[in-house]
Design a protein around this motif. Structure first.
Motif, PDB file in Angstrom:
ATOM      1  N   PRO A 491       2.440  13.559   6.810  1.00  0.00           N
ATOM      2  CA  PRO A 491       2.507  12.542   7.879  1.00  0.00           C
ATOM      3  C   PRO A 491       3.472  11.426   7.515  1.00  0.00           C
ATOM      4  N   ARG A 492       4.118  10.880   8.550  1.00  0.00           N
ATOM      5  CA  ARG A 492       5.037   9.758   8.370  1.00  0.00           C
ATOM      6  C   ARG A 492       4.350   8.458   8.783  1.00  0.00           C
ATOM      7  N   ASN A 493       4.940   7.349   8.373  1.00  0.00           N
ATOM      8  CA  ASN A 493       4.396   6.041   8.730  1.00  0.00           C
ATOM      9  C   ASN A 493       5.551   5.124   9.103  1.00  0.00           C
ATOM     10  N   SER A 494       5.361   4.297  10.113  1.00  0.00           N
ATOM     11  CA  SER A 494       6.459   3.438  10.578  1.00  0.00           C
ATOM     12  C   SER A 494       6.720   2.268   9.643  1.00  0.00           C
ATOM     13  N   SER A 495       5.761   1.946   8.782  1.00  0.00           N
ATOM     14  CA  SER A 495       5.903   0.801   7.878  1.00  0.00           C
ATOM     15  C   SER A 495       5.660   1.230   6.435  1.00  0.00           C
ATOM     16  N   HIS A 496       6.392   0.621   5.511  1.00  0.00           N
ATOM     17  CA  HIS A 496       6.177   0.859   4.080  1.00  0.00           C
ATOM     18  C   HIS A 496       5.581  -0.372   3.403  1.00  0.00           C
ATOM     19  N   SER A 497       4.964  -1.243   4.200  1.00  0.00           N
ATOM     20  CA  SER A 497       4.330  -2.434   3.645  1.00  0.00           C
ATOM     21  C   SER A 497       3.243  -2.035   2.648  1.00  0.00           C
ATOM     22  N   ARG A 498       3.275  -2.659   1.495  1.00  0.00           N
ATOM     23  CA  ARG A 498       2.282  -2.461   0.427  1.00  0.00           C
ATOM     24  C   ARG A 498       2.247  -1.011  -0.049  1.00  0.00           C
ATOM     25  N   TYR A 499       3.393  -0.377  -0.018  1.00  0.00           N
ATOM     26  CA  TYR A 499       3.463   1.013  -0.482  1.00  0.00           C
ATOM     27  C   TYR A 499       3.104   1.099  -1.966  1.00  0.00           C
ATOM     28  N   GLY A 500       2.309   2.105  -2.286  1.00  0.00           N
ATOM     29  CA  GLY A 500       1.916   2.319  -3.671  1.00  0.00           C
ATOM     30  C   GLY A 500       0.691   1.550  -4.096  1.00  0.00           C
ATOM     31  N   GLU A 501       0.069   0.816  -3.187  1.00  0.00           N
ATOM     32  CA  GLU A 501      -1.129   0.047  -3.522  1.00  0.00           C
ATOM     33  C   GLU A 501      -2.388   0.763  -3.029  1.00  0.00           C
ATOM     34  N   MET A 502      -3.501   0.385  -3.589  1.00  0.00           N
ATOM     35  CA  MET A 502      -4.798   0.770  -3.046  1.00  0.00           C
ATOM     36  C   MET A 502      -5.204  -0.308  -2.039  1.00  0.00           C
ATOM     37  N   VAL A 503      -5.471   0.087  -0.848  1.00  0.00           N
ATOM     38  CA  VAL A 503      -5.793  -0.872   0.214  1.00  0.00           C
ATOM     39  C   VAL A 503      -7.150  -0.530   0.812  1.00  0.00           C
ATOM     40  N   THR A 504      -7.760  -1.505   1.466  1.00  0.00           N
ATOM     41  CA  THR A 504      -9.062  -1.250   2.087  1.00  0.00           C
ATOM     42  C   THR A 504      -8.888  -0.477   3.400  1.00  0.00           C
ATOM     43  N   LEU A 505      -9.946   0.187   3.796  1.00  0.00           N
ATOM     44  CA  LEU A 505      -9.917   0.892   5.083  1.00  0.00           C
ATOM     45  C   LEU A 505      -9.736  -0.105   6.225  1.00  0.00           C
ATOM     46  N   LYS A 506     -10.294  -1.277   6.075  1.00  0.00           N
ATOM     47  CA  LYS A 506     -10.116  -2.323   7.089  1.00  0.00           C
ATOM     48  C   LYS A 506      -8.633  -2.609   7.290  1.00  0.00           C
ATOM     49  N   TRP A 507      -7.892  -2.762   6.194  1.00  0.00           N
ATOM     50  CA  TRP A 507      -6.453  -3.026   6.288  1.00  0.00           C
ATOM     51  C   TRP A 507      -5.737  -1.826   6.899  1.00  0.00           C
ATOM     52  N   GLY A 508      -6.136  -0.643   6.511  1.00  0.00           N
ATOM     53  CA  GLY A 508      -5.499   0.563   7.023  1.00  0.00           C
ATOM     54  C   GLY A 508      -5.612   0.691   8.525  1.00  0.00           C
TER      55      GLY A 508
END
Length: 740
Positions: A491-508
């Motif tokens: 899958p592709r994503n339109s943004s690479h913001s915070r790439y390579g980080e562990m993020v919360t599901l809320k942020w996702g």
């Protein structure tokens, strides 16, 4: 002679009236020239009754159906002495009998034979009805021309008001038409009509209903009309009225009646037939005589859930954004493309192929093909310029254009679907199926289904919440490749913001991150996801389990999406759309009541967690324009959605009291903005929701307020056993540190 029971109910053809929840008449259903609506005598103005009696039957209250004095005078003066101005001998009751039971006579002899029958019927009518009821019957039945059958429709057609609000001169004008509506047509022959009106006023003076001063005053007034012909395509909620008419009159689905390409429709109609009492109501229920209900002649009163004020606000919002902003911007972009209105990514050959398919789907092609025309003859007909009238947002214009160019012309107009409903009851308060019903009949609210894109993600996250996840759980924000049915899917994503980080599901979810959705899908069961979608009220049988389903490639209607999102507000209980609260017969008896239909989809705890995350979409995610651009305060949740190539733009937004959904796109998926800036859901769809809600909040009479709060426990912790610090922990963690 007609049967006695017919005399007791002489007018059986009444239009069905459709009312809004705030008791406004929003439309009628009727056969041509049978759009009469019954009006009681008590709702008729005195001036109208006086004018009728003075002009047509001065001794009306003194006879029992036949005025022998007037009859004798007519025989002597008109029959023997040939005085055409001597007046007729027919009473109001006899005229009613003639209208009800006598066909058009083709000779003097035939007419003479009809007369005695009408006398007998008149006497019978006088026995069955009071004088007041006969006057009401007469005025309810009379055809005032211009599809204005009955006094209520005539009052609205000629003066845009109800009968009780008619002035003396307006009453006299309508009664003047009773002599000969075609000859005294007020639209085509205004002076002749005014002269006839003054004759009626003169009769009212003669019989003592007017003073000399009043007569002089009224007869000097000009003829003033506020004329419009009743048309089902006009007025508010026209898409809704048409949907409701087809929905209620539907027959039990039969597989053989559906073409192979439309089996989804058969599946959905079958579900509606079994689960929704309103679907096919006319054919599921019977009148006292055993016949099915007929919405065109039975004079039903249908009380809908739609609010006329909110409906207007919704239509204004759609028109304001699509017609005034999106369409000009789209036309400007198209001006630079040879493939317009199709995407610039297509070749001219692909455009011609699409237009060729459209030609074969139109009525002109089918008619010519059935008549034996060759493909060459059909091609010539479609490429030859002809005079035609076409739609613009500034009114219809006359032009010269070939039929195939007209197809291409109409395809340039962007389409829209919108629905707003109360999540606790399912009451649909506003329903917009398109930008202009007269020219774009296809309903994009209930009938149209388009790919939903990221607006499907809340359902996936809800499945995750049901399986032990919380909004504060972490996921890797990286692009990954998954093996699906033996093939790789990345899958592709339109943004690479915070790439390579562990993020919360809320942020996702707030950022509508495709990689997080794919990660969640890999941890869950696609079959369970499809099952949950069905519980949310998604009826498309072609939705199959797959990893890619997490990004919304499936086709769903606006109405289904709005209904599904109601579960997030309503403690996990999804409410099906409710369109009608009750139906009354033409005597005012309630013959059907409709209650909300609900089913529990997710637990209350999961619903609260989803509320927490969907509010974050607005407060810190892709729906942020609600706050910083449209300045809507209060608690709001929602989700934007954009499909591949910007073909479909979505926004589903909700407050504690209303869930509303918007879709905007082209007639074909290859008709869209080529730039993400203009084509995304936040630009295309979200503003319509904002314009609508601002008007709703501003109208205090509606009872919706920005001060409303979601019904959640004050001590609710969306992260379960964790601490409040976890809720705000979106600072990011390096993946390498996690896996060292």
């Amino acid at each position: 002679m007609p049967p006695v029971e017919d005399l007791q109910n002489p007018i059986s053809r009444f239009a069905t009236q459709v009312f809004s929840s705030d008791r406004q008449l929003i439309g009628t259903w009727n056969y041509n020239k049978e759009n009469r609506i019954c009006v009681d005598f008590a709702d008729l103005p005195k001036s109208l009754v006086d004018a009728l009696v003075a002009t047509e039957d001065a001794r009306y209250y003194d006879h029992a159906g036949i005025d022998f004095y007037a009859l004798g005078r007519a025989i002597v003066k008109r029959g023997l002495m040939g005085q055409a101005s001597a007046g007729g001998g027919s009473t109001i009751t006899q005229q009613l009998a003639k209208q009800l039971y006598s066909g058009k006579a083709h000779s003097v002899t035939e007419r003479l034979l009809q007369k005695p029958i009408e006398w007998v019927i008149a006497v019978q009518l006088e026995r069955c009805y009071t004088k007041e009821e006969i006057i009401a019957l007469y005025l309810n039945y009379f055809d005032f021309l211009h599809n204005a059958v009955g006094i209520k429709t005539a009052s609205n057609t000629y003066f845009s008001k109800n009968p009780k609000d008619l002035t003396v001169t307006e009453s006299a004008t309508l009664i003047g038409l009773c002599k000969n509506p075609s000859y005294f047509n007020p639209v085509r022959n205004p002076e002749r009509c005014r002269t006839r009106r003054n004759v009626v006023l003169g009769q009212m003076l003669k019989e003592g209903y007017l003073s000399e001063e009043e007569y002089q005053k009224y007869s000097a007034e000009p003829l003033q009309l506020n004329f419009h012909v009743a048309d089902h395509k006009e007025g508010i909620a026209n898409y809704f009225r048409e949907f409701l008419r087809l929905y209620m009159t539907a027959k039990k689905p039969v597989r053989s009646n559906y073409p192979e390409w439309n089996l989804v429709k058969y599946h959905q109609d079958s579900i509606h037939w079994e689960t929704d009492p309103l679907y096919g109501w006319c054919n599921k229920n019977r009148k006292k005589n055993g016949e099915a209900y007929n919405v065109y002649t039975d004079g039903l009163k249908i009380y809908t859930t739609v609010d006329s004020r909110m409906q207007r606000y919704a239509e204004m919002a759609v028109r304001e954004h699509v017609a005034k902003f999106l369409q000009p911007a789209f036309d400007k972009e198209n001006g630079r493309k040879s493939t317009a209105p199709f995407s610039g990514k297509l070749t001219n050959e692909q455009v011609q192929a699409i237009l060729g398919r459209s030609v074969k789907q139109c009525e002109r092609y089918r008619v010519m093909k059935n008549a034996g025309a060759t493909e060459q003859e059909i091609k010539k007909a479609f490429t030859t310029p002809v005079e035609m009238t076409v739609f613009t947002y500034h009114g219809e214009i006359d032009t010269v254009m070939s039929p195939i160019d007209s197809i291409r012309y109409y395809k340039k107009f962007l389409r829209c679907g919108f629905m707003s409903m109360e999540p606790m009851t399912g009451y649909v308060k506003a329903y917009v199926g398109g930008v202009d019903f007269s020219h774009f009949n296809y309903d994009m609210c209930m009938d149209g289904r388009r790919q939903v894109g990221s607006t499907i993600k809340p359902f996936l996250y809800a499945l995750a919440m049901e399986n032990g996840f919380t909004p504060c759980d972490l996921a890797p924000n990286v692009q990954q490749t998954y093996t699906v049915a033996g093939q790789n899917w990345t899958p592709r994503n339109s943004s690479h913001s915070r790439y390579g980080e562990m993020v919360t599901l809320k942020w996702g979810l707030a950022q509508s991150n495709n990689w997080i959705s794919a990660y969640l899908m890999s941890k869950l069961n696609p079959n369970a996801f499809v099952t949950l979608l069905k519980e949310f009220g998604i009826k498309n049988p072609l939705i199959h389990p797959s990893m890619a389903l997490c990004l919304g490639p499936c086709d769903i209607s606006v109405a289904e999406m709005v209904s599904a999102y109601s579960a997030f507000v309503n403690h996990g209980i999804r409410c099906a759309p409710t369109f009608v609260t009750r139906i009354e017969d033409n005597e005012g008896n309630v013959i059907a009541n409709f209650s909300p239909r609900m089913n529990e989809v997710i637990s209350e705890e999961s619903a609260n967690r989803m509320l927490f995350m969907l509010r974050a979409v607005i407060d810190e995610g892709t729906g942020g324009r609600i706050r910083y651009k449209y300045n809507i305060k209060g608690e709001v949740g929602g989700k934007t959605g954009t499909t591949n190539n910007n073909s479909d733009a979505w926004f589903i937004g909700f407050t504690p009291s209303l869930v509303s959904g918007v879709w905007v796109g082209g007639d074909d998926r290859d008709i869209h903005f080529d730039s993400m800036r203009m084509g995304q859901g936040a630009t295309m769809a979200l503003p319509i929701w904002a314009y609508y809600m601002r008007r709703v909040f501003a109208d205090q009479s509606l009872g919706y307020s920005e001060e409303d709060r979601f019904d959640m426990p004050a001590d609710f912790n969306p992260c379960g056993m964790g601490t409040d610090d976890q809720i705000a922990d979106d600072g990011g963690i390096n993946i390498e540190e996690i896996f060292e």
